[in-house]
Enzyme design. Structure first.
Site, PDB file in Angstrom:
ATOM      1  N   CYS A 233     -58.261  30.493  75.550  1.00  0.00           N
ATOM      2  CA  CYS A 233     -57.018  30.010  74.953  1.00  0.00           C
ATOM      3  C   CYS A 233     -56.293  29.107  75.944  1.00  0.00           C
ATOM      4  CB  CYS A 233     -56.121  31.177  74.549  1.00  0.00           C
ATOM      5  SG  CYS A 233     -56.828  32.187  73.234  1.00  0.00           S
TER       6      CYS A 233
ATOM      7  N   HIS B  49     -55.725  39.506  70.050  1.00  0.00           N
ATOM      8  CA  HIS B  49     -54.908  39.697  71.242  1.00  0.00           C
ATOM      9  C   HIS B  49     -55.656  40.553  72.259  1.00  0.00           C
ATOM     10  CE1 HIS B  49     -50.863  38.771  69.063  1.00  0.00           C
ATOM     11  NE2 HIS B  49     -51.737  37.788  68.983  1.00  0.00           N
TER      12      HIS B  49
ATOM     13  N   GLU C  77     -54.811  43.181  74.051  1.00  0.00           N
ATOM     14  CA  GLU C  77     -54.735  44.634  73.904  1.00  0.00           C
ATOM     15  C   GLU C  77     -55.566  45.122  72.722  1.00  0.00           C
ATOM     16  OE1 GLU C  77     -52.384  42.231  73.785  1.00  0.00           O
ATOM     17  OE2 GLU C  77     -50.464  43.129  73.305  1.00  0.00           O
TER      18      GLU C  77
ATOM     19  N   CYS D  61     -47.107  42.508  70.825  1.00  0.00           N
ATOM     20  CA  CYS D  61     -46.461  42.136  69.565  1.00  0.00           C
ATOM     21  C   CYS D  61     -46.366  43.374  68.678  1.00  0.00           C
ATOM     22  CB  CYS D  61     -47.264  41.034  68.869  1.00  0.00           C
ATOM     23  SG  CYS D  61     -48.864  41.586  68.210  1.00  0.00           S
TER      24      CYS D  61
ATOM     25  N   CYS E 149     -49.964  44.726  67.540  1.00  0.00           N
ATOM     26  CA  CYS E 149     -50.688  45.417  68.619  1.00  0.00           C
ATOM     27  C   CYS E 149     -50.011  46.733  68.986  1.00  0.00           C
ATOM     28  CB  CYS E 149     -50.827  44.519  69.836  1.00  0.00           C
ATOM     29  SG  CYS E 149     -52.014  43.177  69.580  1.00  0.00           S
TER      30      CYS E 149
ATOM     31  N   TYR F 215     -42.580  39.089  75.700  1.00  0.00           N
ATOM     32  CA  TYR F 215     -42.826  38.256  74.521  1.00  0.00           C
ATOM     33  C   TYR F 215     -41.497  37.972  73.839  1.00  0.00           C
ATOM     34  CZ  TYR F 215     -45.035  36.829  70.101  1.00  0.00           C
ATOM     35  OH  TYR F 215     -45.432  36.142  68.992  1.00  0.00           O
TER      36      TYR F 215
END
Length: 141
Positions: free
Chosen positions: A25, A69, A71, A97, A100, A118
């Site tokens: 990413c 993600h 996690e 998030c 998650c 975040y």
């Protein structure tokens, strides 16, 4: 005991940061480690599902909807092993998030330690309300 715990927390966060550097990413590289009884039982970083192209962003530089993600990747790795997340600590470079956070709670993880916050704190708020210990260490270096 707290200073020793803090020493290990910082070390695992540094390792999670390095693991995140493996991500393809471009916008954000996130790494995660799951630790139980001072043993790393899983790791993960954000990226596309296995077998798909390793391009996480679309033409407009938005993250593709199917990117996993860090996690979530770490938790899924444990699910396909003989290990259990029950009672474990998750070390992650970015606070989880809301999606998650549900996985973290359901997996039995009891502690989350993260570096960066975040923009949406819904996930962290959920974990705290659910009784999961949440610790931010903004600069473990």
């Amino acid at each position: 005991m707290k200073s020793k715990e803090n020493k290990y927390d910082k070390a695992y966060l540094k390792m999670a940061r390095e693991w995140g550097n493996l991500s393809y990413c471009e916008r954000r590289k996130v790494g995660a480690l799951i630790v139980k009884d001072r043993m790393i039982i899983s790791d993960g970083y954000n990226g596309t599902p296995t077998g798909m192209e390793n391009i996480c962003e679309d033409e407009e530089n938005y993250t593709k909807w199917y990117v996993l993600h860090a996690e979530a990747n770490a938790i899924m790795k444990v699910a396909s092993s003989t290990q259990s997340c029950s009672g474990a600590t998750l070390y992650v470079t970015l606070s989880p998030c809301k999606d998650c956070s549900k996985l973290i709670y359901q997996a039995g993880i009891v502690r989350v330690v993260y570096i960066d916050q975040y923009k949406d704190t819904t996930g962290i708020d959920f974990l705290k309300d659910a009784g999961v210990e949440v610790v931010q260490i903004p600069n473990p270096y």
